[in-house]
Design an enzyme around this catalytic site. Structure first.
Site, mmCIF file in Angstrom:
data_model
loop_
_atom_site.group_PDB
_atom_site.id
_atom_site.type_symbol
_atom_site.label_atom_id
_atom_site.label_comp_id
_atom_site.label_asym_id
_atom_site.label_seq_id
_atom_site.Cartn_x
_atom_site.Cartn_y
_atom_site.Cartn_z
ATOM 1 N N LYS A 72 48.037 38.674 60.729
ATOM 2 C CA LYS A 72 48.550 38.715 62.102
ATOM 3 C C LYS A 72 48.159 37.435 62.860
ATOM 4 O O LYS A 72 48.617 36.374 62.486
ATOM 5 C CB LYS A 72 48.059 39.989 62.775
ATOM 6 C CG LYS A 72 48.126 41.252 61.882
ATOM 7 C CD LYS A 72 49.552 41.671 61.551
ATOM 8 C CE LYS A 72 49.634 42.726 60.430
ATOM 9 N NZ LYS A 72 48.818 43.922 60.581
ATOM 10 N N ASP B 84 37.833 46.824 63.667
ATOM 11 C CA ASP B 84 39.089 46.178 63.310
ATOM 12 C C ASP B 84 39.525 45.358 64.525
ATOM 13 O O ASP B 84 39.953 45.900 65.547
ATOM 14 C CB ASP B 84 40.145 47.235 62.941
ATOM 15 C CG ASP B 84 41.455 46.613 62.459
ATOM 16 O OD1 ASP B 84 41.705 45.430 62.795
ATOM 17 O OD2 ASP B 84 42.225 47.299 61.776
ATOM 18 N N TYR C 210 45.499 52.066 62.903
ATOM 19 C CA TYR C 210 46.569 51.542 62.060
ATOM 20 C C TYR C 210 46.906 52.555 60.964
ATOM 21 O O TYR C 210 46.014 53.074 60.295
ATOM 22 C CB TYR C 210 46.101 50.213 61.461
ATOM 23 C CG TYR C 210 47.123 49.569 60.566
ATOM 24 C CD1 TYR C 210 48.265 48.993 61.114
ATOM 25 C CD2 TYR C 210 46.964 49.549 59.190
ATOM 26 C CE1 TYR C 210 49.213 48.417 60.290
ATOM 27 C CE2 TYR C 210 47.915 48.971 58.371
ATOM 28 C CZ TYR C 210 49.036 48.402 58.938
ATOM 29 O OH TYR C 210 49.966 47.837 58.120
ATOM 30 N N ARG D 11 38.082 34.104 40.453
ATOM 31 C CA ARG D 11 37.939 35.381 41.172
ATOM 32 C C ARG D 11 36.617 35.390 41.929
ATOM 33 O O ARG D 11 36.517 35.888 43.028
ATOM 34 C CB ARG D 11 38.014 36.575 40.201
ATOM 35 C CG ARG D 11 37.684 37.882 40.890
ATOM 36 C CD ARG D 11 37.995 39.161 40.134
ATOM 37 N NE ARG D 11 38.026 39.051 38.705
ATOM 38 C CZ ARG D 11 36.940 38.968 37.903
ATOM 39 N NH1 ARG D 11 35.745 39.020 38.422
ATOM 40 N NH2 ARG D 11 37.085 38.841 36.604
HETATM 41 C C1 LIG Z 1 48.330 44.979 59.747
HETATM 42 C C2 LIG Z 1 47.082 45.677 60.085
HETATM 43 C C3 LIG Z 1 46.191 46.101 59.088
HETATM 44 C C4 LIG Z 1 46.487 45.934 57.601
HETATM 45 O O1 LIG Z 1 46.527 44.607 57.226
HETATM 46 P P1 LIG Z 1 47.415 44.059 55.999
HETATM 47 O O2 LIG Z 1 47.119 42.600 56.005
HETATM 48 O O3 LIG Z 1 48.827 44.408 56.286
HETATM 49 O O4 LIG Z 1 46.905 44.755 54.778
HETATM 50 C C5 LIG Z 1 45.015 46.712 59.483
HETATM 51 N N1 LIG Z 1 44.726 46.922 60.786
HETATM 52 C C6 LIG Z 1 45.561 46.522 61.753
HETATM 53 C C7 LIG Z 1 45.199 46.769 63.173
HETATM 54 C C8 LIG Z 1 46.763 45.894 61.452
HETATM 55 O O5 LIG Z 1 47.603 45.530 62.426
#
Ligand SMILES: *Cc1c(COP(=O)(O)O)cnc(C)c1O
Length: 379
Positions: free
Chosen positions: A195, A170, A98, A46
């Site tokens: 993504k 983000d 998001y 961890r």
């Molecule tokens: C998908 C997404 C998230 C969350 O990410 P996860 O890996 O699904 O927890 C946060 N911000 C944006 C812009 C996203 O597209």
């Protein structure tokens, strides 16, 4: 080192034990010690895992930061950033963000006394009016989901710095190939590596890159104390995905540019939302802070109903109907009934998210096939 070289080499050395050129998947929970407290820097997985450490070093280099810290998902990464705050602290966030990020701030952290304000961060007066002594974090997301609005990272981060407020961007929709928020003044960069970074729709993983050693130390403490770490196999898959990040994102952006132009000419299409258009809001800011305009395109129909949207969504063959984005394959989605269904209709309409809005995550297939697919679905 240039970006295209960094994706393949930064932080990555042949495995010291065997010379394996690819970072091994260290599938272990613990490490044998020679004597109590005498070990090779690894005690328990961890806290430290060599596969994860390599990914963290690579991500830090891609975002021009000091340290990378990886988590089990994008939301786990954001959760760690929120845990830098204390009861009574306030967050200012973009109101177009998001859905899961909105849920985390409003339904979880409000219970711990952290208040979030959701505003249009393009409105400079509004932003200044919301800053007070309690403001500790500004959360930025650009381009936004699903309207693909652009925020001026440099302006917001400069203002925050003057007030000693932490900024976190983000950067999921852009990926580090297109945009590096730390170069524009951000303290932290957030990624849902699920993504573009991993890029093949086969992993859930999140990351924060910090431009500040002290903030990174606090985030490592949270990573270990809360324990939302990614497994070594997912770190391996993300590292493998990153090796082609520049190639994938470049091709997807080229495809998106052509598709946006094609959609604009279709008689059934009302508006196309794509920051690459010269007349798009904040196009000049996008041009300044991004390398290309991204591979996400949204559009709505002249016949502005869910039924009309459904007719298109049900007919595409290459664009698969699914949530998520950033994989090699093209996806199509209906924000009003999928990703943004939990947002009240009035609020949705106020940002232009109408019933017929369709969102595309453009992949790396041949653009002629993608356009033919959309053409037949539209007609
Ligand atoms: C998908 C997404 C998230 C969350 O990410 P996860 O890996 O699904 O927890 C946060 N911000 C944006 C812009 C996203 O597209």
């Amino acid at each position: 080192m240039k970006f295209e070289t960094k994706v393949i080499h930064a932080g990555i050395e042949p495995d010291p034990a065997t010379g394996a050129i690819m970072t091994p998947i260290y599938q272990t929970s613990t490490y044998v010690q020679e004597a109590p407290g005498k070990h090779k820097g690894y005690e328990y997985a961890r806290t430290q895992n060599p596969t994860r450490s390599v990914l963290e070093a690579n991500l830090a280099a891609l975002e021009n930061g000091v340290k990378g810290i990886c988590f089990a998902s994008g939301l786990a990464a954001m959760d760690a950033v929120m845990k830098l705050l204390e009861p009574g602290d306030e967050v200012i966030s973009t109101y177009e963000l998001y859905g899961g990020s909105y849920r985390l701030m409003t339904q979880l952290f409000t219970r711990y006394g952290i208040k979030a304000h959701f505003i249009d961060l393009n409105d400079k007066t509004l932003l200044r009016n919301h800053i007070n002594d309690k403001t500790k974090l500004i959360w930025i997301e650009t381009p936004t989901n699903p309207m693909l609005s652009i925020l001026d990272i440099k302006y917001i981060c400069n203002l925050a710095r003057k007030h000693k407020i932490i900024t976190c961007v983000d950067n999921t929709f852009a990926s580090p190939y297109l945009q590096n928020p730390i170069d524009l003044g951000a303290d932290l960069v957030h990624h849902s590596a699920t993504k573009y970074l991993a890029g093949h729709s086969d992993v859930i993983l999140g990351a924060i890159v910090s431009n500040d050693k002290e903030l990174a130390e606090r985030l490592y403490f949270i990573q270990n104390a809360s324990g939302a770490v990614p497994g070594p196999q997912d770190c391996f898959l993300t590292l493998r995905g990153i090796k082609t990040l520049h190639l994938r994102v470049q091709r997807a952006c080229d495809n998106a540019l052509e598709i946006a132009g094609f959609l604009k000419k279709q008689k059934r299409v009302d508006k196309v939302f794509y920051p690459g258009f010269k007349d798009a809001p904040n196009h000049q800011i996008a041009k300044r802070q991004m390398k290309h305009y991204g591979a996400m395109v949204s559009f709505n129909l002249k016949s502005d109903t869910k039924r009309a949207a459904n007719r298109v969504l049900n007919k595409t063959k290459l664009f698969s109907l699914a949530e998520s984005l950033g994989g090699v394959e093209s996806l199509i989605g209906h924000p009003a009934s999928m990703t943004h269904a939990s947002i009240p209709k009035k609020e949705r309409l106020s940002i232009g998210l109408t019933d017929s809005l369709i969102r595309l995550s453009v992949g790396v297939e041949h653009v002629d096939d993608l356009i033919a697919d959309l053409k037949s679905a539209l007609n």
